[in-house]
Design a protein around this motif. Structure first.
Motif, mmCIF file in Angstrom:
data_model
loop_
_atom_site.group_PDB
_atom_site.id
_atom_site.type_symbol
_atom_site.label_atom_id
_atom_site.label_comp_id
_atom_site.label_asym_id
_atom_site.label_seq_id
_atom_site.Cartn_x
_atom_site.Cartn_y
_atom_site.Cartn_z
ATOM 1 N N UNK A 3 -35.331 11.347 -36.371
ATOM 2 C CA UNK A 3 -34.816 10.156 -35.702
ATOM 3 C C UNK A 3 -35.917 9.538 -34.850
ATOM 4 N N UNK A 4 -36.015 8.214 -34.884
ATOM 5 C CA UNK A 4 -36.979 7.497 -34.048
ATOM 6 C C UNK A 4 -36.334 6.208 -33.561
ATOM 7 N N UNK A 5 -36.465 5.944 -32.253
ATOM 8 C CA UNK A 5 -35.886 4.741 -31.653
ATOM 9 C C UNK A 5 -36.916 4.068 -30.754
ATOM 10 N N UNK A 6 -36.951 2.742 -30.811
ATOM 11 C CA UNK A 6 -37.840 1.955 -29.957
ATOM 12 C C UNK A 6 -37.042 0.806 -29.353
ATOM 13 N N UNK A 7 -37.168 0.638 -28.046
ATOM 14 C CA UNK A 7 -36.496 -0.454 -27.343
ATOM 15 C C UNK A 7 -37.519 -1.221 -26.499
ATOM 16 N N UNK A 8 -37.431 -2.543 -26.558
ATOM 17 C CA UNK A 8 -38.221 -3.408 -25.692
ATOM 18 C C UNK A 8 -37.262 -4.314 -24.942
ATOM 19 N N UNK A 9 -37.395 -4.353 -23.609
ATOM 20 C CA UNK A 9 -36.434 -5.060 -22.768
ATOM 21 C C UNK A 9 -37.022 -6.362 -22.234
ATOM 22 N N UNK A 10 -36.117 -7.221 -21.754
ATOM 23 C CA UNK A 10 -36.524 -8.556 -21.299
ATOM 24 C C UNK A 10 -37.450 -8.495 -20.094
ATOM 25 N N UNK A 11 -37.364 -7.414 -19.300
ATOM 26 C CA UNK A 11 -38.229 -7.333 -18.117
ATOM 27 C C UNK A 11 -39.620 -6.794 -18.441
ATOM 28 N N UNK A 12 -39.933 -6.602 -19.745
ATOM 29 C CA UNK A 12 -41.260 -6.157 -20.144
ATOM 30 C C UNK A 12 -41.394 -4.660 -20.318
ATOM 31 N N UNK A 13 -40.399 -3.885 -19.905
ATOM 32 C CA UNK A 13 -40.455 -2.431 -20.078
ATOM 33 C C UNK A 13 -40.022 -2.057 -21.493
ATOM 34 N N UNK A 14 -40.327 -0.825 -21.883
ATOM 35 C CA UNK A 14 -39.919 -0.352 -23.201
ATOM 36 C C UNK A 14 -39.594 1.142 -23.113
ATOM 37 N N UNK A 15 -38.909 1.618 -24.127
ATOM 38 C CA UNK A 15 -38.515 3.026 -24.196
ATOM 39 C C UNK A 15 -38.674 3.516 -25.630
ATOM 40 N N UNK A 16 -39.123 4.765 -25.768
ATOM 41 C CA UNK A 16 -39.336 5.366 -27.098
ATOM 42 C C UNK A 16 -38.673 6.740 -27.134
ATOM 43 N N UNK A 17 -38.024 7.049 -28.256
ATOM 44 C CA UNK A 17 -37.355 8.335 -28.438
ATOM 45 C C UNK A 17 -37.617 8.839 -29.851
ATOM 46 N N UNK A 18 -37.951 10.135 -29.964
ATOM 47 C CA UNK A 18 -38.198 10.732 -31.273
ATOM 48 C C UNK A 18 -37.618 12.141 -31.280
ATOM 49 N N UNK A 19 -37.016 12.520 -32.422
ATOM 50 C CA UNK A 19 -36.455 13.864 -32.558
ATOM 51 C C UNK A 19 -36.605 14.329 -33.997
ATOM 52 N N UNK A 20 -37.083 15.559 -34.153
ATOM 53 C CA UNK A 20 -37.210 16.164 -35.480
ATOM 54 C C UNK A 20 -36.505 17.516 -35.430
ATOM 55 N N UNK A 21 -35.331 17.590 -36.008
ATOM 56 C CA UNK A 21 -34.503 18.788 -35.953
ATOM 57 C C UNK A 21 -34.504 19.474 -37.310
#
Length: 439
Positions: free
Chosen positions: A332-350
């Motif tokens: 699983x891989x997730x990427x988020x970019x927000x309006x205030x310029x911040x971002x978040x990344x998540x990765x999981x390999x099960x």
């Protein structure tokens, strides 16, 4: 003018040096060699050593590892690491467990060669939602309930503050989920199912050793062949059917003359031939002796009984073992970019792997070959060992004894039977046990 002449002189000197210097000589200078000779410490684990050893031995006979050879034989490798370090009590038992896991893994690899059921799926999702300004049509009057909820939130904040909750924590509680202007999601799932009855699969070579930092690995190479399967069927039938034969071997004499150091390295079963050229199988078992300072004789007696049970069970597993293996992997891989310029990344390999041997019952007659005790060379732990064998001659004698007992009594009942601080283990030699003649 003087500066210009000096600059020209330096340029000419550098050109002269470069022309006089051979490129090969430059490559050999310490400055260049320092960047080329980067030392990398690659640890060779027993599994790697076993694979190389088997490939070398099999190539001499025109065979390969992990393939169906021309004579129908198949060689597969499995490995496992002990849960208990070699310099702690309980290591020998953990080593037995590691061997069992390695053996089941090898059998699972054998079943895979006959086919495995694969289920998989994957997908991704992209979202881009960039908003500028405020939509006038989206405005609405707050309801009475919304106003009441806001008032309750403010009152709750005051209560939390009075209880000593910091303003930062209260602010974190009040933060709502950020609206993402860009999202990327990916998900992949792979499922594997392998099941089948394995008959006539025996270990032909074992490699084990200490890699240091509490890492002791046991690796086994197992062989399947039509002859082994025929022999397993004969054992299952109590000696009925044809027993594969070949050149005679003095296997019993070889086992009786083995030193305790050699026997400590023996696990599982050994399929070989006797003096009449008939195929026979030897089961090896060993158990750590838990001495308490007194009643050492009782501790050894218990260890011998447990080792014998393991040896008989190893022969039973050679005859037939019903395995079910499940393996799954999810990425699983997730990427988020927000309006205030911040971002978040998540990765999981099960990854999950489960191999289960179904409970089966087999009536086999084995004979005692040897009882021994020794010391494990790495851990220094006392070990009690037992060797049993299944032979055609003994099977026939056992059948007569069974008939005689049943005629006399009808039934026969069987009886069942603080460490201080330590340092991490250090790397040791890898031992490989097995003969090319058995391949």
């Amino acid at each position: 003018m003087k500066r210009t002449l000096l600059f020209v002189f330096i340029i000419c000197e550098c050109l002269g040096i470069l022309q006089a210097q051979n490129p090969a000589d430059l490559a050999a200078t310490p400055a260049v060699q320092e960047t080329q000779n980067v030392q990398t410490d690659i640890i060779q684990f027993p599994e790697d050593a076993l694979a190389k050893s088997m490939e070398t031995s099999l190539s001499k006979k025109g065979k390969g590892l992990g393939v169906i050879n021309s004579d129908g034989s198949i060689y597969v490798i499995g490995a496992a690491t002990t849960a208990r370090p070699s310099n702690m009590s309980g290591f020998i038992n953990s080593r037995n467990v590691a061997y069992s896991i390695a053996e089941m893994t090898a059998k699972m690899n054998l079943l895979r060669m006959a086919g495995e059921s694969i289920s998989s799926g994957r997908g991704f999702q992209l979202l881009e939602d960039i908003i500028e300004g405020e939509d006038p049509d989206a405005k609405e009057k707050a309801t009475l309930l919304q106003k009441a909820a806001t008032l309750a939130d403010k009152s709750m904040d005051k209560a939390l503050s009075a209880m000593g909750v910091s303003d930062a924590e209260i602010k974190a509680m009040n933060e709502s989920k950020k609206k993402a202007v860009y999202e990327q999601n990916y998900n992949q799932t792979i499922l594997s199912l392998v099941a089948g009855m394995v008959k006539g699969c025996a270990v032909v070579r074992i490699a084990e050793g200490e890699s240091g930092k509490d890492d002791y690995q046991v690796a086994v190479c197992m062989k399947y062949s039509p002859e082994f399967q025929s022999f397993a069927s004969a054992i299952q039938g109590g000696g009925s059917g044809s027993i594969p034969s070949a050149a005679t071997k003095q296997s019993r004499t070889e086992i009786m003359s083995m030193s305790e150091q050699e026997l400590v390295k023996r696990l599982g079963v050994w399929v070989t031939y006797n003096g009449q050229g008939q195929m026979e199988v030897y089961g090896f078992g060993q158990q750590e002796v838990q001495e308490t300072g007194s009643r050492a004789s009782a501790a050894y007696s218990r260890a011998y009984s447990q080792a014998r049970l393991q040896a008989v069970n190893n022969i039973k597993n050679f005859v037939a073992e019903d395995l079910v293996a499940n393996e799954s992997m999810q990425s699983t891989e997730k990427l988020r970019e927000y309006a205030d310029g911040t971002n978040a990344y998540f990765s999981r390999n099960k990854w999950e792997q489960a191999v289960k041997s179904k409970t089966t019952t087999l009536n086999i007659a084995t004979e005692q070959v040897r009882q021994w005790k020794g010391v494990h060379p790495v851990s220094g732990k006392n070990v009690a060992g037992f060797v049993v064998a299944w032979t055609f001659e003994n099977a026939q004698q056992a059948a007569k004894l069974r008939q005689q007992i049943d005629n006399n009594s009808g039934h026969i009942q069987q009886k069942s039977s603080s460490e201080g601080p330590r340092q991490q283990t250090t790397k040791g030699a890898i031992t490989i046990t097995g003969n090319d003649d058995d391949l």
